[in-house]
Design an enzyme around this catalytic site. Structure first.
Site, PDB file in Angstrom:
ATOM      1  N   HIS A  88       0.853  -1.195   0.000  1.00 29.86           N
ATOM      2  CA  HIS A  88       0.000   0.000   0.000  1.00 29.86           C
ATOM      3  C   HIS A  88       0.892   1.250   0.000  1.00 29.86           C
ATOM      4  O   HIS A  88       1.944   1.259   0.652  1.00 29.86           O
ATOM      5  CB  HIS A  88      -0.914  -0.006   1.225  1.00 29.86           C
ATOM      6  CG  HIS A  88      -1.984   1.035   1.134  1.00 29.86           C
ATOM      7  ND1 HIS A  88      -1.749   2.348   1.445  1.00 29.86           N
ATOM      8  CD2 HIS A  88      -3.266   0.970   0.706  1.00 29.86           C
ATOM      9  CE1 HIS A  88      -2.846   3.049   1.225  1.00 29.86           C
ATOM     10  NE2 HIS A  88      -3.782   2.234   0.775  1.00 29.86           N
ATOM     11  N   GLU A 158      -3.810   2.100  -7.489  1.00 30.61           N
ATOM     12  CA  GLU A 158      -4.136   3.200  -6.587  1.00 30.61           C
ATOM     13  C   GLU A 158      -3.182   4.365  -6.839  1.00 30.61           C
ATOM     14  O   GLU A 158      -2.103   4.435  -6.204  1.00 30.61           O
ATOM     15  CB  GLU A 158      -3.990   2.748  -5.135  1.00 30.61           C
ATOM     16  CG  GLU A 158      -4.973   1.672  -4.730  1.00 30.61           C
ATOM     17  CD  GLU A 158      -5.316   1.754  -3.248  1.00 30.61           C
ATOM     18  OE1 GLU A 158      -6.495   1.798  -2.930  1.00 30.61           O
ATOM     19  OE2 GLU A 158      -4.398   1.803  -2.414  1.00 30.61           O
TER      20      GLU A 158
HETATM   21  P1  PGA Z   1      -9.420   6.199   0.075  1.00 30.83           P
HETATM   22  O1  PGA Z   1      -8.314   5.099   0.384  1.00 30.83           O
HETATM   23  O2  PGA Z   1     -10.613   5.476  -0.509  1.00 30.83           O
HETATM   24  O3  PGA Z   1      -9.716   6.858   1.366  1.00 30.83           O
HETATM   25  O4  PGA Z   1      -8.817   7.138  -0.940  1.00 30.83           O
HETATM   26  C1  PGA Z   1      -8.041   4.049  -0.501  1.00 30.83           C
HETATM   27  C2  PGA Z   1      -6.821   3.309  -0.047  1.00 30.83           C
HETATM   28  O5  PGA Z   1      -5.899   3.963   0.485  1.00 30.83           O
HETATM   29  O6  PGA Z   1      -6.721   2.086  -0.170  1.00 30.83           O
END
Ligand code: PGA
Length: 246
Positions: A88, A158
């Protein structure tokens, strides 16, 4: 097609709030996963409805032994985890995790048949310099090094700049649909080249400010197999609004 929708609670919730949340999850035709803090994984496992699977948010690079404070893949298996997030961006940034460490974590998880949820994505500087694809390839190659048989696997695209954590303004924004589509197509093509027919089983999710408002449009994109949801997964009402997609 049903979607894979994963709640990433990060370091939020108390055990009581988590148990309360579980009683409120609505039934969904989608596959639902909750990535919980370690301390209430086991309790959650006993309370979760059958259609919801459990994930950890991280795993140790070590397999066991004298490594104070670490949690192994075997321990996660025992606690009932079917999935585990690795790489992450919060860990890459706050803990300086490297692709090499992420690769070791993935290998540990695969030994215990825990499905990795590998997060990849470029930061704003890299995006502005047109380096998105290069960054994605570097992260994929590093994290998947030496892996020949991939089996069940999840990749979460992401983009760092779209994650609510890294946005300073009051109004948080997800990536545009066009942006999401392009990145997903790129990732899927790369996976196809690397893993041939095995790549059909790999799911590619989007994460970064997914909300009840934008999730229907994001899910309508065929190349998006689901979502990793942070902030909007902390309240049962907003998470239910996202998982009701069909
Ligand atoms: P968020 O987080 O939906 O608050 O942007 C997503 C993540 O960090 O996995």
């Amino acid at each position: 097609m049903s979607k894979l929708i994963i709640a990433n609670w990060k370091m939020n919730m108390s055990a009581n709030a988590a148990m309360n949340f579980v009683t409120k999850i609505s039934k969904s035709k989608n596959q639902i996963v909750i990535a919980s803090p370690y301390t209430f994984l086991k309790r959650l496992k006993n309370q979760l409805p059958g259609f919801v699977k459990l994930a950890s948010q991280d795993v140790s690079i070590y397999e066991g032994g004298s490594k104070t404070g670490e949690i192994s893949a075997q321990m996660l298996k025992e606690a009932g985890c079917s999935y585990c997030i690795v790489g992450h961006s919060e860990r890459r940034i706050f803990k300086h995790e490297t692709d090499e460490e992420i690769n070791t974590k993935i290998l540990n998880l695969l030994k215990f048949k825990i499905t990795p949820i590998l997060c990849i994505g470029e930061n704003i500087k890299q995006k502005k310099m047109g380096q998105t694809n290069k960054v994605l390839v570097g992260q994929l190659e590093g994290a998947l090094k030496g892996i020949k048989k991939i089996g069940n696997f999840v990749i979460a695209y992401e983009p760092v700049w779209a994650i609510s954590t890294f946005q300073t303004g009051k109004i948080k924004k997800s990536a545009s649909l066009d942006n999401i589509k392009k990145a997903h197509i790129f990732i899927k093509n790369w996976l196809k080249k690397r893993f041939k027919s095995q790549s059909n089983k790999i799911k590619v999710l989007y994460g970064g400010t997914v909300t009840p408002q934008n999730s229907p449009e994001i899910f309508k994109l065929k190349v998006v197999d689901g979502a990793l949801v942070g902030a909007a997964s902390l309240k049962a009402s907003s998470f239910n609004a996202i998982i009701k997609f069909n």
